[in-house]
Motif scaffolding. Structure first.
Motif, PDB file in Angstrom:
ATOM      1  N   CYS A  72       0.850  -1.193   0.000  1.00 36.83           N
ATOM      2  CA  CYS A  72       0.000   0.000   0.000  1.00 36.83           C
ATOM      3  C   CYS A  72       0.885   1.241   0.000  1.00 36.83           C
ATOM      4  CB  CYS A  72      -0.968   0.009   1.193  1.00 36.83           C
ATOM      5  SG  CYS A  72      -0.222   0.517   2.754  1.00 36.83           S
ATOM      6  N   THR A  73       0.265   2.387  -0.056  1.00 38.85           N
ATOM      7  CA  THR A  73       1.045   3.620  -0.225  1.00 38.85           C
ATOM      8  C   THR A  73       1.788   4.040   1.052  1.00 38.85           C
ATOM      9  OG1 THR A  73      -0.903   4.891   0.332  1.00 38.85           O
ATOM     10  CG2 THR A  73      -0.469   4.543  -2.015  1.00 38.85           C
ATOM     11  N   ASN A 145      -0.998  10.172  11.934  1.00 35.63           N
ATOM     12  CA  ASN A 145      -1.716   9.214  12.794  1.00 35.63           C
ATOM     13  C   ASN A 145      -3.208   9.130  12.479  1.00 35.63           C
ATOM     14  OD1 ASN A 145       0.726   8.866  14.064  1.00 35.63           O
ATOM     15  ND2 ASN A 145       0.208  10.158  15.811  1.00 35.63           N
ATOM     16  N   ARG A 146      -3.560   9.358  11.217  1.00 34.87           N
ATOM     17  CA  ARG A 146      -4.976   9.224  10.862  1.00 34.87           C
ATOM     18  C   ARG A 146      -5.389   7.756  10.972  1.00 34.87           C
ATOM     19  NH1 ARG A 146      -4.609   6.356   6.542  1.00 34.87           N
ATOM     20  NH2 ARG A 146      -3.321   6.905   4.749  1.00 34.87           N
ATOM     21  N   ASP A 147      -6.720   7.535  10.995  1.00 32.85           N
ATOM     22  CA  ASP A 147      -7.222   6.153  11.058  1.00 32.85           C
ATOM     23  C   ASP A 147      -6.755   5.374   9.830  1.00 32.85           C
ATOM     24  OD1 ASP A 147      -8.553   6.795  13.369  1.00 32.85           O
ATOM     25  OD2 ASP A 147     -10.574   6.585  12.529  1.00 32.85           O
ATOM     26  N   PRO A 148      -6.470   4.094  10.015  1.00 37.45           N
ATOM     27  CA  PRO A 148      -6.131   3.260   8.853  1.00 37.45           C
ATOM     28  C   PRO A 148      -7.281   3.233   7.847  1.00 37.45           C
ATOM     29  CG  PRO A 148      -5.623   2.105  10.902  1.00 37.45           C
ATOM     30  CD  PRO A 148      -6.363   3.353  11.284  1.00 37.45           C
ATOM     31  N   LEU A 149      -6.943   3.239   6.559  1.00 34.63           N
ATOM     32  CA  LEU A 149      -7.959   3.125   5.509  1.00 34.63           C
ATOM     33  C   LEU A 149      -8.235   1.641   5.260  1.00 34.63           C
ATOM     34  CD1 LEU A 149      -6.488   5.773   3.017  1.00 34.63           C
ATOM     35  CD2 LEU A 149      -8.371   6.069   4.671  1.00 34.63           C
ATOM     36  N   PRO A 150      -9.447   1.336   4.801  1.00 31.51           N
ATOM     37  CA  PRO A 150      -9.790  -0.077   4.574  1.00 31.51           C
ATOM     38  C   PRO A 150      -8.800  -0.803   3.665  1.00 31.51           C
ATOM     39  CG  PRO A 150     -11.757   1.289   4.425  1.00 31.51           C
ATOM     40  CD  PRO A 150     -10.596   2.233   4.576  1.00 31.51           C
ATOM     41  N   ASP A 151      -8.300  -0.134   2.622  1.00 28.08           N
ATOM     42  CA  ASP A 151      -7.387  -0.868   1.729  1.00 28.08           C
ATOM     43  C   ASP A 151      -6.031  -1.099   2.395  1.00 28.08           C
ATOM     44  OD1 ASP A 151      -6.801   1.996   1.235  1.00 28.08           O
ATOM     45  OD2 ASP A 151      -5.310   1.165  -0.126  1.00 28.08           O
ATOM     46  N   GLU A 152      -5.643  -0.211   3.311  1.00 24.09           N
ATOM     47  CA  GLU A 152      -4.385  -0.436   4.056  1.00 24.09           C
ATOM     48  C   GLU A 152      -4.544  -1.642   4.994  1.00 24.09           C
ATOM     49  OE1 GLU A 152      -3.420   4.365   4.010  1.00 24.09           O
ATOM     50  OE2 GLU A 152      -4.164   3.422   5.839  1.00 24.09           O
ATOM     51  N   VAL A 153      -5.694  -1.711   5.648  1.00 23.44           N
ATOM     52  CA  VAL A 153      -5.958  -2.854   6.531  1.00 23.44           C
ATOM     53  C   VAL A 153      -5.956  -4.141   5.710  1.00 23.44           C
ATOM     54  CG1 VAL A 153      -7.658  -3.919   8.067  1.00 23.44           C
ATOM     55  CG2 VAL A 153      -7.276  -1.443   8.165  1.00 23.44           C
ATOM     56  N   ALA A 154      -6.567  -4.065   4.528  1.00 26.04           N
ATOM     57  CA  ALA A 154      -6.630  -5.245   3.658  1.00 26.04           C
ATOM     58  C   ALA A 154      -5.236  -5.703   3.254  1.00 26.04           C
ATOM     59  CB  ALA A 154      -7.466  -4.932   2.423  1.00 26.04           C
ATOM     60  N   CYS A 155      -4.376  -4.742   2.935  1.00 30.72           N
ATOM     61  CA  CYS A 155      -3.013  -5.091   2.504  1.00 30.72           C
ATOM     62  C   CYS A 155      -2.209  -5.735   3.630  1.00 30.72           C
ATOM     63  CB  CYS A 155      -2.284  -3.849   1.995  1.00 30.72           C
ATOM     64  SG  CYS A 155      -2.904  -3.287   0.401  1.00 30.72           S
ATOM     65  N   CYS A 156      -2.466  -5.344   4.865  1.00 32.47           N
ATOM     66  CA  CYS A 156      -1.715  -5.861   6.020  1.00 32.47           C
ATOM     67  C   CYS A 156      -2.343  -7.113   6.623  1.00 32.47           C
ATOM     68  CB  CYS A 156      -1.651  -4.787   7.106  1.00 32.47           C
ATOM     69  SG  CYS A 156      -0.031  -4.029   7.294  1.00 32.47           S
ATOM     70  N   HIS A 157      -3.545  -7.407   6.189  1.00 31.91           N
ATOM     71  CA  HIS A 157      -4.314  -8.462   6.862  1.00 31.91           C
ATOM     72  C   HIS A 157      -3.583  -9.809   6.915  1.00 31.91           C
ATOM     73  CE1 HIS A 157      -7.446 -11.116   8.099  1.00 31.91           C
ATOM     74  NE2 HIS A 157      -7.513 -11.696   6.927  1.00 31.91           N
ATOM     75  N   ALA A 158      -2.999 -10.207   5.791  1.00 28.97           N
ATOM     76  CA  ALA A 158      -2.365 -11.534   5.748  1.00 28.97           C
ATOM     77  C   ALA A 158      -1.187 -11.614   6.724  1.00 28.97           C
ATOM     78  CB  ALA A 158      -1.902 -11.860   4.332  1.00 28.97           C
ATOM     79  N   TYR A 159      -0.460 -10.502   6.865  1.00 30.14           N
ATOM     80  CA  TYR A 159       0.672 -10.494   7.810  1.00 30.14           C
ATOM     81  C   TYR A 159       0.178 -10.753   9.238  1.00 30.14           C
ATOM     82  CZ  TYR A 159       3.108  -8.097   3.976  1.00 30.14           C
ATOM     83  OH  TYR A 159       3.655  -7.763   2.770  1.00 30.14           O
TER      84      TYR A 159
END
Ligand code: URA
Length: 240
Positions: A72-73, A145-159
């Motif tokens: 993610c970005t 420190n903004r809230d995580p965006l859904p696509d960022e959470v998605a990218c990290c999910h597998a980890y």
């Protein structure tokens, strides 16, 4: 832990009174609330390309993979990835939201002011930091420190999913709204989610929700509730 050390940590949590438990006496039951109806499995995301491979990685390879992640970005603005720290075979797995400025600089979760309170909270229930495993929903700091965006959470999910599988904890402590919502797949308020033992994933790992220590620093009167949450977590971890 010596009594004075113990009371020092309870004090840090804002707990004024500590009544030692008499040997053999059951712990004061934490008031059981009506369970909130939530989806028991995570709904963090859609699967990402490459997830299946991540689910098979061992600790060193997983850590190395995260350290070079550009899914993610957030990789463009981070200083360091923050993988996780502590005992990789711990009974307690603590999951927070995302690294802040201190964590981004040091590469370790919960090392700032909120982290110091988290450490005190853990000590209050008899755990040193190194005896639990601590990680976050996101491995990189969101700008400002903004809230995580859904696509960022998605990218990290597998980890995170692989970390949970490898630690195989007796208990997950979801620290704060973002962790609780993403792990439980709900938008229910923390106030309603706490006080109940939830379960995570196919292995139905007991999961307890508590307030984020950063919130407790701003709202110290809530520390007593966090103390109750930790007692509930102890109960959940011991099969109660
Ligand atoms: N807040 C979190 O949720 N995680 C950290 O690692 C630090 C602050």
């Amino acid at each position: 832990m010596g009594t004075s050390l113990h009371s020092e940590y309870l004090q840090a949590m804002g707990i004024q009174q500590w009544v030692p438990r008499i040997r053999g006496e059951a712990a004061t039951p934490v008031s059981a609330k009506t369970p909130v109806e939530i989806t028991p499995s995570p709904e963090m995301s859609g699967a990402q390309a490459g997830d299946n491979e991540i689910f098979s990685l061992d600790w060193p390879t997983l850590e190395a993979r995260v350290s070079t992640c550009e899914r993610c970005t957030l990789h463009a603005t981070r200083n360091r990835t923050v993988f996780g720290a502590g005992d990789r075979a711990a009974d307690w797995l603590i999951i927070g939201e995302a690294p802040g400025a201190d964590e981004d600089r040091q590469g370790e979760p919960f090392v700032g002011r909120a982290g110091k309170l988290l450490t005190a909270m853990l000590r209050a229930v008899g755990y040193q930091r190194k005896q639990v495993y601590i990680t976050n929903i996101l491995k990189c700091r969101p700008p400002q420190n903004r809230d995580p965006l859904p696509d960022e959470v998605a990218c990290c999910h597998a980890y995170l999913e692989r970390q949970i599988e490898l630690v195989n904890p007796r208990l997950i402590l979801a620290v704060g709204r973002i962790a609780a919502h993403n792990l439980l797949g709900t938008n229910t308020t923390i106030g309603r989610l706490r006080g109940t033992i939830h379960h995570y994933g196919k292995d139905r790992i007991p999961l307890v929700v508590t307030y984020h220590p950063a919130y407790l620093l701003r709202s110290p009167l809530e520390k007593r509730k966090a103390w109750e949450d930790l007692q509930l977590a102890q109960q959940a971890a011991s099969g109660g």
